[in-house]
Structure formats: structure tokens, C-alpha cells
Design a protein around this motif. Sequence first.
Motif, PDB file in Angstrom:
ATOM      1  N   LYS A 104       0.810  -1.052  -0.157  1.00 37.94           N
ATOM      2  CA  LYS A 104      -0.012  -0.067  -0.034  1.00 37.94           C
ATOM      3  C   LYS A 104       0.897   1.073   0.131  1.00 37.94           C
ATOM      4  O   LYS A 104       0.211   2.446   0.080  1.00 37.94           O
ATOM      5  N   GLY A 105       2.166   1.085   0.127  1.00 41.41           N
ATOM      6  CA  GLY A 105       3.012   2.355   0.084  1.00 41.41           C
ATOM      7  C   GLY A 105       3.949   2.685   1.184  1.00 41.41           C
ATOM      8  O   GLY A 105       4.567   3.691   1.070  1.00 41.41           O
ATOM      9  N   SER A 106       3.242   1.901   2.297  1.00 40.33           N
ATOM     10  CA  SER A 106       4.074   2.157   3.718  1.00 40.33           C
ATOM     11  C   SER A 106       5.277   1.344   3.710  1.00 40.33           C
ATOM     12  O   SER A 106       5.263   0.133   4.113  1.00 40.33           O
ATOM     13  N   LEU A 107       6.468   1.886   3.678  1.00 37.64           N
ATOM     14  CA  LEU A 107       7.630   1.381   3.476  1.00 37.64           C
ATOM     15  C   LEU A 107       8.573   1.403   4.816  1.00 37.64           C
ATOM     16  O   LEU A 107       9.710   0.672   5.056  1.00 37.64           O
ATOM     17  N   SER A 108       7.893   2.359   5.833  1.00 41.90           N
ATOM     18  CA  SER A 108       8.490   2.282   7.092  1.00 41.90           C
ATOM     19  C   SER A 108       8.185   1.165   8.209  1.00 41.90           C
ATOM     20  O   SER A 108       9.013   1.021   9.127  1.00 41.90           O
ATOM     21  N   HIS A 109       7.302   0.410   7.766  1.00 37.16           N
ATOM     22  CA  HIS A 109       6.817  -0.561   8.701  1.00 37.16           C
ATOM     23  C   HIS A 109       7.754  -1.848   8.789  1.00 37.16           C
ATOM     24  O   HIS A 109       8.394  -2.092   7.558  1.00 37.16           O
ATOM     25  N   ARG A 110       8.104  -2.348  10.060  1.00 36.72           N
ATOM     26  CA  ARG A 110       8.866  -3.402  10.024  1.00 36.72           C
ATOM     27  C   ARG A 110       8.522  -4.677  11.036  1.00 36.72           C
ATOM     28  O   ARG A 110       7.549  -4.475  11.678  1.00 36.72           O
ATOM     29  N   ILE A 111       8.652  -5.729  10.476  1.00 33.27           N
ATOM     30  CA  ILE A 111       8.294  -6.916  11.257  1.00 33.27           C
ATOM     31  C   ILE A 111       8.984  -7.303  12.449  1.00 33.27           C
ATOM     32  O   ILE A 111       8.031  -7.368  13.582  1.00 33.27           O
ATOM     33  N   ARG A 112      10.272  -6.987  12.541  1.00 34.90           N
ATOM     34  CA  ARG A 112      10.961  -7.303  13.892  1.00 34.90           C
ATOM     35  C   ARG A 112      10.362  -8.560  14.444  1.00 34.90           C
ATOM     36  O   ARG A 112       9.972  -8.488  15.542  1.00 34.90           O
ATOM     37  N   MET A 113      10.400  -9.530  14.104  1.00 28.66           N
ATOM     38  CA  MET A 113       9.928 -10.991  14.551  1.00 28.66           C
ATOM     39  C   MET A 113      10.711 -11.159  15.836  1.00 28.66           C
ATOM     40  O   MET A 113      11.910 -11.325  15.879  1.00 28.66           O
ATOM     41  N   PRO A 114      10.107 -11.541  17.113  1.00 23.10           N
ATOM     42  CA  PRO A 114      11.029 -11.762  18.108  1.00 23.10           C
ATOM     43  C   PRO A 114      11.072 -13.462  18.118  1.00 23.10           C
ATOM     44  O   PRO A 114      10.525 -14.129  17.282  1.00 23.10           O
ATOM     45  N   GLY A 115      11.839 -13.738  19.069  1.00 21.13           N
ATOM     46  CA  GLY A 115      12.325 -15.047  19.280  1.00 21.13           C
ATOM     47  C   GLY A 115      13.567 -15.465  18.928  1.00 21.13           C
ATOM     48  O   GLY A 115      14.368 -14.652  17.988  1.00 21.13           O
ATOM     49  N   ARG A 116      13.926 -16.867  18.836  1.00 21.54           N
ATOM     50  CA  ARG A 116      15.196 -17.364  18.384  1.00 21.54           C
ATOM     51  C   ARG A 116      15.104 -17.798  16.810  1.00 21.54           C
ATOM     52  O   ARG A 116      14.223 -17.467  16.055  1.00 21.54           O
ATOM     53  N   GLN A 117      16.405 -17.771  16.186  1.00 23.35           N
ATOM     54  CA  GLN A 117      16.413 -17.887  14.857  1.00 23.35           C
ATOM     55  C   GLN A 117      15.831 -19.193  14.162  1.00 23.35           C
ATOM     56  O   GLN A 117      16.058 -20.289  14.970  1.00 23.35           O
ATOM     57  N   ASP A 118      14.933 -19.091  13.256  1.00 22.17           N
ATOM     58  CA  ASP A 118      14.413 -20.268  12.487  1.00 22.17           C
ATOM     59  C   ASP A 118      14.206 -19.607  10.916  1.00 22.17           C
ATOM     60  O   ASP A 118      14.415 -18.492  10.602  1.00 22.17           O
ATOM     61  N   GLU A 119      13.543 -20.652  10.418  1.00 23.55           N
ATOM     62  CA  GLU A 119      13.305 -20.196   8.962  1.00 23.55           C
ATOM     63  C   GLU A 119      12.380 -18.917   8.851  1.00 23.55           C
ATOM     64  O   GLU A 119      12.662 -18.055   7.898  1.00 23.55           O
ATOM     65  N   PHE A 120      11.168 -18.928   9.633  1.00 27.02           N
ATOM     66  CA  PHE A 120      10.380 -17.877   9.546  1.00 27.02           C
ATOM     67  C   PHE A 120      11.111 -16.567  10.023  1.00 27.02           C
ATOM     68  O   PHE A 120      10.771 -15.448   9.330  1.00 27.02           O
ATOM     69  N   ARG A 121      11.807 -16.614  10.994  1.00 33.86           N
ATOM     70  CA  ARG A 121      12.685 -15.564  11.607  1.00 33.86           C
ATOM     71  C   ARG A 121      13.582 -15.004  10.490  1.00 33.86           C
ATOM     72  O   ARG A 121      13.931 -13.501  10.417  1.00 33.86           O
ATOM     73  N   GLU A 122      14.040 -15.944   9.862  1.00 34.86           N
ATOM     74  CA  GLU A 122      15.233 -15.630   8.809  1.00 34.86           C
ATOM     75  C   GLU A 122      14.556 -14.845   7.590  1.00 34.86           C
ATOM     76  O   GLU A 122      15.055 -13.997   7.151  1.00 34.86           O
ATOM     77  N   LEU A 123      13.408 -15.620   7.061  1.00 36.05           N
ATOM     78  CA  LEU A 123      12.635 -14.887   6.229  1.00 36.05           C
ATOM     79  C   LEU A 123      12.058 -13.257   6.624  1.00 36.05           C
ATOM     80  O   LEU A 123      12.178 -12.396   5.756  1.00 36.05           O
TER      81      LEU A 123
END
Length: 363
Positions: A104-123
Motif C-alpha cells: 500500500k506504499g508504507s515502507l517504514s513498517h518493520r516486522i521485527r520478529m521476536p524469538g530465536r532464529q529459525d526459517e520464519f525469522r530468517e525470512l
Amino acid sequence: MDRAPGMSARLKLTLSYAGFLMLAGVLLLAAVGVFLLRQGWLQTNEAGAWKSNPVIDFVRGFAPTAAAVMVFLLVFGLLGGWVLSGRMLAPLARITSATRTAAKGSLSHRIRMPGRQDEFRELADAFDAMLARLEEHVAAQRRFAANASHELRTPLAISKSLVEVARSDPSHDTGEVLDRLEVVNARAIDLTEALLLLSRADQRSFTREQVDLSLMAEEATETLLPLAEKNGVTIETRGDITPVSGSPALLLQLTTNLVHNAIVHNLSAQGRVWVTTSAHRGTVRLTVENTGEMLTPHLVSTLTEPFQRGVERIHADQAGVGLGLAIVATITRAHDGALTLTPRDTGGLRITVELPAHPSPRS
């Protein structure tokens, strides 16, 4: 892209989990049934009498229990699979939401996924990094468009003013107006050509050839030698043969811009420029170093931005269009190279272009 509706990934995972649990239950019950049936058959043979059919007894006694167990496993598999798949896909839902927000044009949003490293957090981390680069790129493009519009508007506005003055005052010297118009139009043409060159280099729309960067440096130095002598600047050129793969025209433009920049941003008297080429393992380097005013690291970090000018030019008759180092940065990037700008301790600037060396033919 329009797609036909289908099952969600959560439902697929739930059915897969329940189906696997049911299959495991069937195999387990079958193994238990065979064991019990075998035991009943052996006990009947040892007794030496057939009081009843052991298979029928097994079916009557074990089948209802097995059916109850299978129903339990089905319900447990569906409920458990639904809960577990929901927990597993929760990070994916956050990534999808962030993707739609970015669309929608909002590029300032970030996911910042919490938790330890796994495939989803790497993505998620890779997506955050991509958003950061896109946001920076879009901001740079907006600044570039605004600056380009401003730079192009200036000569057009001056030309309009000169024409209006000539019309309002017929006695005004026509030759002087034409001379000034010629200068303004030449600047506008230079700016337009620089913008076209910048776009061409950024799109990598060129044929690669083997080029000796040291020859490009010598040619650029010879071309600009009269300008250096006029401004009292001494140029020293030395170095090794440095073969690279790229566009001869663009690489010549790169070296010319660097040497020109070193001449016009120099001391008012007894300025010096050093142009050096060197070959290293897998790479070649072109270094252009000049004397000049003291520069701060922060100012140097902005010099490759389009229309960004550092200090006032010592030689005002070589105004340029503010795209010299921006073109150098774009050509370097288009040739898969690296550009480094470093302020000299005694004043002036050191610019290093590092490019992949042209692979030597096997003997």
C-alpha cells in the motif's frame, strides 16, 4: 494475479497432521490385533479344542475398542493439528500483513520478529532488510527527482528572464543576451546529457569489453591537462596494467570525472593530483587523490549524492552540474565494483574505485 479459491495452509497442515495420526493409529492397532489374534490362536491350539472361532471372538472384543480409539485419534488429530498449525503459521501471518502494508506504499513498517532464529525469522529479517533498502532507494529517487527538477528549472527560468528583458528593452545589447543564453543553454544541455548517462549506467545497458583501466586514466589525464595547467594544478600518473571487463566509454567517463573533480576542487595555487592504478588478486584499483580544503567524514559520505557539492569550487569557471561523483558511483556499481571516499589528513580527498579484474586467458 487472480487465483481460484483453495484450502488454506492451516487447513492443509491440520488435515495432514490428522491423516498421519490416523495412519499411525491404524498401523498400531493392526499390529496389536495381529499380536492378540496370534496369542488367542496359540492358546486354542495348546488347549487342543476349538471352543469357538478365535477370529470372530477377536472381532467382537477388539473391534469396538479399536473403532473408539480411531474416533479419538481423529478428533484429537484435527483439534491438535489446528492448534499446532496455527502456532506454526503465526509468523507467516505477520509477514503477510507486513507485505500487504508495504504494497500500500508504507515502507517504514518493520516486522521485527521476536524469538530465536529459525526459517520464519530468517525470512522476516530478510524482508525487513529489503524494506529498509527499498525505503532508502525510494527516498533517494524522490530527492533526485526534486533536485533534478530544481536544477533544470534554473536555466529555463534564466532563459525566460533574458528573453523577457530583450523584449521589454529593444535597445538592449542583443549580442550580450545571446551570449548569456548560449551559456545557460550549454549548462542545460550538459545537465541533460549527465542525467542520460546516469540513467544508462544505472540500467547496465552496455556491452562489456576488456579494458585497461590504466589507459583510461592516462587518456583522461591528457585530456584534462590543459585545464590543470590553467588552474596551476600538477598531475602525477603512475601504476600497473589493470585489465577489467566493462564499457570503455563509461570507464573513460568515470576516470575523467574523477580527475576533473580533483582539479576543480583543489587549492587555488600549487595544487596536486595523484592518479594511480594497481592490480591485486582478483581486483584492480584506481585511486585519484588531490590536495584541497579540509573535509569532514560526514561531508565526504554525501558527495556521491546527485547534485551534492562539497565545498565551494576554487575554480568557479568550472561549475559543473553536480552529478560528477554520482555518475562515478553509478558506473562503479554497474561494473560490480566498490567506491570509497576518504578525506586526507592534510586536506583534500582520496577516491578509490575497486573493480573485478578481467579473467586472464588460460595458457
